[in-house]
Every structure is written in structure tokens, then in C-alpha cells.
Design an enzyme around this catalytic site. Structure first.
Site, short mmCIF file in Angstrom:
data_model
loop_
_atom_site.label_atom_id
_atom_site.label_comp_id
_atom_site.label_asym_id
_atom_site.label_seq_id
_atom_site.Cartn_x
_atom_site.Cartn_y
_atom_site.Cartn_z
N HIS A 66 0.84 -1.20 0.00
CA HIS A 66 0.00 0.00 0.00
C HIS A 66 0.87 1.24 0.00
O HIS A 66 2.05 1.20 0.35
CB HIS A 66 -0.91 0.01 1.23
CG HIS A 66 -0.16 -0.09 2.52
ND1 HIS A 66 0.20 -1.30 3.06
CD2 HIS A 66 0.30 0.84 3.38
CE1 HIS A 66 0.85 -1.11 4.18
NE2 HIS A 66 0.93 0.19 4.41
N CYS A 210 16.37 7.14 19.71
CA CYS A 210 17.69 6.66 19.31
C CYS A 210 18.73 7.67 19.78
O CYS A 210 18.36 8.79 20.18
CB CYS A 210 17.78 6.45 17.80
SG CYS A 210 17.50 7.94 16.82
#
Length: 704
Positions: A66, A210
């Protein structure tokens, strides 16, 4: 509203290719042929780019590729039942039922609702069985429309279709609990009674983070969000990135069934989630396996014995993942990364302010800044000029900010191990490291000592009257005595001696030694594109900036070499995909366009889509190109006072021409090697086959 799926958007029992890229190309061609997309290549590039982020294969032989694309003019659903299954990333085998969802770029809600509804329907065995047994395109359309609530409303209120209309009335955002998907549609209530799915819907909160907070933080958040929409889970994500973050609403946390921590650094203010069952994994798992993480969180929510987030005093849960207890090596690494993450803003602000001071008043301002600020004001300059006064102000602000580098590093390393009780002992240990000249290495050691002491002191179960004093009085006092005392009495001297030797060695780097160090750092920056090896090299450079002075520019030279090498991987792949298009798919060529900006901004992760598709050719190329860039930059004396920014900090770079030359040469080397390796490996043949398949698909008459 136009029809979502029509018979000419269905392909039954045909061979559409042997890999998922080719199949997606064939389905995208159907979208274009029916007049629902303006450009095939644009739609295909968007679909493949989305597929490269996270494979869309799901268990049961099903795939749901998609995308949102500017080439699409109206929401479209294409279905294919393949003659032969195609590997699509699911662990249980290839997919033979493929739904391709193509939505206009601005149709976010339409896109997500389609995903949620289709995913829910595909979990029902009778629905999938009906797709496999259907004999015509028209029958497929009827089955899909019924499942998605798109069939016309019945005129007679027949019981046989009540389930479909009821399903259509339920908002797409409302899903049933896991395990209830196989219930027949007629089991859903009709009339004015509230749908049970509205109250039974599972709720999860997540945190992604992160070390640099620039790329993986947001990629993981998107991956978890998309997966939650497909699974029918209400998921809210808090991205703890470099630009700051907005905390989740306490009411949202209170209502959550479980928590997901997809982080490479410790979670800020983790105690907000106290009492919640949780899953904890590295941030990249949020990109690679978002659905698995959500499933684990839901399972933990049902398990009364699952590990739960504990309180603010720091606890054993911070060291555990869903798969078991983390080793101390992993815990210490994450704590150090946490310290570096918090330290970077001090380095960036301080370094840039010092550089601006030099630009305004010259390098000599470092020697006279104190005299300028104590002997004059902006209204009474005395013997100094206005430029000197402004330069002194900038330099002094930067110096004070840089002076907090080591205490911040130590304080937040301790925070990473012991939460809030570790902050004060960590900062104290960092100040002691500064006092003794132990530099950032002393800060790391002091932060670890403080954090471990605070962590262990928090473990005993104490009476409430004493326990309330532990995090604010007793733990900071004893942990400070232990860590700072050990630095002052035993460890600080040897560390300071080592740092003095290291500084002298770095200052004396010339010729072969500078080339070797630059090459090693550059090799590490190109090795895993934002992964642990890359982060070690970056941390070494960023943490050392605090020791830079007018006389000692080696840390800034190392920083420049690391930045130059980190820019090379995305730029090299962008160049290669531009000059040698036949070796790259349409999707890779589109990724190459974005990689120009990512590389220029020092975001090595821009090369990840290329490395994921062809690691054996791409990673050696980025490593060699990074090594060349690092060696040229470090040996030429280019320097950077800031730890990030890429070309956007070029006015502050010392010896900018050599810095740019190192980036250009590294980029060309990377591009040249990757093209040569792809040529030797015959990559152009694979791309040509995929292209021909797309062209053939576009030429085949539509089925009716």
C-alpha cells in the site's frame, strides 16, 4: 463516491512475476489503466518505497502492499490471486492473496481506514477461504465490498445482510479484541446498542528514541503506528527526538493496557509508566517488527505475571526486555548512549557560540575574553572595540556551555542506569572529572560509578518512612561519596594522565597517523549506517569536542572527519542512482533523490533503503568511500566546532574547501564502487526484467 474496487481491478490465477516488486508493478499498472493514477512510475516508486520500510506480508499467505501517492487520483483497491505464491516477508511462507491499496497523497484517513478494515477482514478464515474459492472477478468484488461495508444497503432489512450493514456502521478506527476476528459478522449487534468493539479495543502507548534522535526515532514511530492501525489497536507514540518531545497525556497512559519501549537510549521520565506491563527492544525492531512488538505487548497485558514498569527510584525492569534480562554490557552501552544523547546539545550550542565568537572577533578573543567582560560593558567599551565585546560575550557563553559537557555526560549516564536518583551523583562526578583534567573519559567512568551505586542502593525493600528519603537524600549522598571519592582518591589521576597523553598524541598527528585514524573513523561511519559501529565513531568524536581549544584543534578535526564520512553513504548512492540508472529500480531512483538532502544534512540513514536491498554491494562501497573521506579530511586539517549539521554548518568549518573535497571524493568513490559491483553481479539484468514486467503489464488488456 466512486467504487473502491471493480472487476477490472481484479486479477485471478495469473503469473504476475516471481518477486514482490514485479507483482506490485503489475498491480500498479492496473491502477493506471483504469484511469485512477496519472503516472505508473510515480505510483510504483511510492509503493516500493513503502514496502522497503516494512514488508507488508502477513501470516496466512496474504500481502497488503500500500502507499499514498501524488500519482493516484482516487482511493483504489486492487486484488490478485496469484497462480504461484511470492515471498513477501511473512515468516510462514509466500503470499498468494495480494491486495494493493493506492490512496491519494492527501487521503491519510482513507488510507488508514482501508488498511484497518482490510486487515481485520483478512484475519477471518471464512473471508480468506471465499477469496480463494471465488470463480470470477465480479464475485471477488462482491466479497470485498461486503467485508468492507461498501455494499448497497438492503431495502428489506433481510437478516442475511444485517451483519454487513452493521459492520459498515462501525467506524474504521474501532476494532474487536484479538482472538475475536473469527466470529461471524452477524454476531455484531445492530440497532442503537453500542458496539462491544468500542469498549474492548486495546490501547497501547509507545516511546521511540535513538542516540541522535534524527532518523530512527521517527521511522520506528511510523512503523508502530501503521502496524497498530492494521491490527486495530489504539496506539499513541511519544517520539523522544533531538528536537524535544511532547509527553503523552497522563490520562492516555493511565488508560493504556501496555507500553512499548523501542529505544536505544533510556526512556526519559520512565516512572510515568509505573505499573504497566511492557515490551522493550532496540529502536530498529520498531521498524522491522512493529506488529510482533504490539502482539507481545498485548500478550503481556493479559499475563498477570508479566514484567511491569517500576517506580522512579530505578529498578530491575529497566534492564529487561520481553525476551529476558539484558546483560550488564547492554545496559551500560545504553546508559552511555543516553549520556551522549543529552550531551550533544551542550556540544552543539557551546561549539557554535565559540565559533561565532571567533568569526566576530578573531581567534585571539579566547585569550582576552575575561579581560573584555570584566573591564568594559556594552555602554562603556573602554580600550576594546564593539566587535571584541560581542565576540567575548559569544565566546564566554560557548565556553560555559562546553564546560557542562562532561558533567552532563556523567549525569545522564548515571540517569540511564538509575533514573532520577543518579543525576546528582553523576553531575558531581562529572565536575570532579573536569577538576582533575580527566576529560570525557573521566566523565564516562564517573557517570557509570554514580549510576551503578545509585542503582544498587535503590534495590533493598525498606520501610516507607525510610524509603521516602532514599531517592532525594540518602541515595544522592552515598552515591556521590562513592563515585566522586573514588575518582578523587584513586581513578582520576591515572585517567587524567592517559587523557594528557591522548591529547598530546592527537595534537602530534600528521601524515600517516592522521590518514590512518581518519580512515578508521570513516570506515566505521559507513559500516552500518547509523547502527552501533557508526555510533561508536560518532560518540568518540562528539564527546571529545569539549577538550578542544585554540591550541588543541585535534578534537574538532576528528569531528569534521566523522561528519564528512557520515555524509558520504547517502550522497554516494544518490550519485550512483543518478548516473547509472539501469542498475537501480525506479523505487531506488526515487530514494536517491531524497538521499541528496539526507546526505547533505549528515544523516547516514539515507542510504539504508539501498543497503537493505543489496547489502553485499552497498555496504563495502560506503565503507571504502567513508574511509577515503575521513582520511582526506583529517589529514588536511579541516575542523568542525559543531557535532552535527552537514553542509548547513559550512560557514563555521575550518578549511572548508578540503572538507568539501573530502566529501566529494568519498561520494565519487562510493558511487564508482557500487556501480562496479552491481555491474559484475549483473544487477542491471534484474532491474531490466522488472522494468519489462511493468511495461508488459501496462500493455495487457484489462480483464472484464
Amino acid at each position: 463516491m466512486s467504487e473502491l474496487i471493480t472487476p477490472d481491478l481484479v486479477s485471478l490465477d495469473q503469473d504476475l512475476g516471481g518477486d514482490k516488486e514485479t507483482v506490485i508493478g503489475q498491480l500498479a499498472a492496473l491502477v493506471q489503466r483504469t484511469g485512477r493514477a496519472e503516472q505508473l512510475d510515480g505510483l510504483l516508486a511510492d509503493a516500493i518505497a513503502r514496502e522497503n520500510k516494512t514488508a507488508t506480508g502477513i501470516p496466512g499467505g496474504i500481502a497488503i502492499p500500500h502507499c499514498r501517492s501524488a500519482a493516484v487520483t482516487e482511493p483504489t483497491l486492487v486484488m490478485a490471486r496469484l497462480a504461484e505464491g511470492v515471498p513477501w516477508g511473512a515468516k510462514d511462507g509466500p503470499a498468494d492473496i495480494v491486495f494493493f491499496i493506492a490512496a491519494p497523497e492527501g487521503a491519510d484517513q482513507t488510507h488508514l481506514k482501508l488498511l484497518a478494515k482490510l486487515a481485520r477482514s483478512l484475519m477471518k478464515k471464512d473471508f480468506v477461504a471465499s477469496l480463494r474459492s471465488a470463480r470470477s472477478e465480479q464475485e471477488i468484488v462482491r466479497i470485498v465490498d461486503d467485508a468492507l461495508g461498501l455494499s448497497p444497503a438492503p431495502e428489506d432489512g433481510a437478516t442475511a445482510t444485517a451483519g454487513s450493514t452493521a459492520a459498515a456502521a462501525v467506524p474504521a478506527s474501532v476494532e474487536s479484541r484479538p482472538g475475536a476476528q473469527d466470529a461471524p459478522a452477524t454476531a455484531e449487534p445492530t440497532g442503537s446498542a453500542p458496539a462491544p468493539g468500542a469498549s474492548a479495543r486495546r490501547r497501547i502507548v509507545a516511546v521511540t528514541a535513538c542516540p541522535t534522535g534524527i532518523a530512527h526515532t521517527y521511522m520506528a514511530a511510523d512503523g508502530l503506528t501503521y502496524a497498530a492501525e492494521e491490527m486495530g489497536v489504539d496506539l499513541q507514540v511519544e517520539t523522544q527526538g533531538s528536537a524535544g518531545f511532547t509527553k503523552l497525556d497522563p490520562a492516555t497512559i493511565a488508560a493504556a493496557d501496555a507500553v512499548i519501549f523501542a529505544t536505544d537510549v533510556d526512556v526519559r521520565d520512565r516512572s510515568r509508566f509505573a505499573g504497566k506491563p511492557y515490551v522493550a527492544s532496540p529502536v530498529k525492531r520498531g521498524i522491522d517488527e512493529p506488529k510482533v512488538m504490539i502482539e507481545e505487548a498485548l500478550a503481556n497485558a493479559e499475563n498477570p505475571n508479566a514484567k511491569r514498569v517500576q517506580g522512579a527510584a530505578g529498578s530491575a525492569d529497566e534492564a529487561e526486555t520481553s525476551g529476558g534480562r539484558e546483560g550488564w554490557g547492554t545496559r551500560i552501552r545504553k546508559a552511555v548512549m543516553t549520556g551522549v544523547s543529552y550531551m550533544i546539545p551542550f556540544v552543539a550550542a557551546g561549539g557554535l557560540l565559540i565559533a561565532l565568537g571567533f568569526m566576530v572577533a578573531g581567534a585571539d578573543i579566547a585569550n582576552i575574553a575575561d579581560d573584555v567582560l570584566t573591564g568594559s560593558t556594552i555602554w562603556s567599551l573602554g580600550e576594546f572595540t564593539l566587535a571584541q565585546y560581542i565576540g567575548a560575550v559569544l565566546f564566554k557563553m560557548g565556553s560555559l556551555a562546553i564546560g557542562l559537557l562532561v558533567p552532563a555526560l556523567a549525569g545522564y549516564i548515571a540517569y540511564g542506569l538509575a533514573d532520577r536518583p543518579g543525576i546528582a551523583p553523576g553531575f558531581a562526578a562529572g565536575l570532579v572529572a573536569n577538576f582533575m583534567g580527566a576529560g570525557f573519559l573521566g566523565g564516562i567512568v564517573g557517570g557509570l560509578l554514580a549510576g551503578l551505586a545509585a542503582y544498587w542502593l535503590a534495590q533493598p525493600r525498606l520501610p516507607r518512612w525510610l524509603g521516602s528519603l532514599m531517592p532525594v537524600v540518602i541515595i544522592p549522598l552515598l552515591a556521590t561519596l562513592f563515585s566522586s571519592g573514588l575518582l578523587l582518591l584513586v581513578l582520576g589521576g591515572p585517567i587524567a594522565t592517559f587523557m594528557a597523553w591522548l591529547t598530546e598524541w592527537l595534537n602530534g598527528m600528521t601524515g600517516a597517523s592522521a590518514l590512518a585514524l581518519g580512515a578508521i573513523l570513516g570506515l566505521m561511519m559507513g559500516a552500518d549506517l547509523g547502527g552501533p559501529i557508526n555510533k561508536v565513531a560518532y560518540t568518540f568524536a562528539a564527546a571529545g569536542l569539549g577538550a578542544a581549544t585554540v591550541a588543541n584543534t585535534a578534537p574538532q578535526e576528528i569531528m569534521a572527519a566523522v561528519i564528512a564520512a557520515g555524509m558520504v553513504p547517502p550522497l554516494g548512492l544518490a550519485l550512483a542512482s543518478l548516473v547509472a540508472k539501469r542498475y537501480f529500480t525506479v523505487a531506488e531512483q526515487e530514494n536517491g533523490k531524497a538521499a541528496w538532502l539526507l546526505g547533505a544534512s549528515f544523516i547516514s540513514e539515507g542510504a539504508i533503503p539501498f543497503a537493505a536491498a543489496d547489502p553485499l554491494r552497498v555496504l563495502p562501497s560506503t565503507m571504502v568511500g567513508g574511509a577515503v573521506a575521513g582520511a582526506i579530511s583529517l589529514s588536511s586539517g579541516a575542523l568542525s566546532p559543531a557535532p552535527h549539521g552537514g553542509v548547513w554548518i559550512l560557514p563555521l568549518i575550518g578549511n572548508p574547501l578540503m572538507f568539501l573535497l573530502s566529501v566529494v571524493v568519498g561520494t565519487v568513490v562510493t558511487a564508482g564502487i557500487v556501480v562496479a559491483l552491481k555491474h559484475v553481479g549483473g544487477a542491471h539484468g534484474r532491474v531490466a526484467d522488472a522494468t519489462r514486467s511493468r511495461e508488459d503489464a501496462a500493455a495487457v488488456p484489462t480483464t472484464a
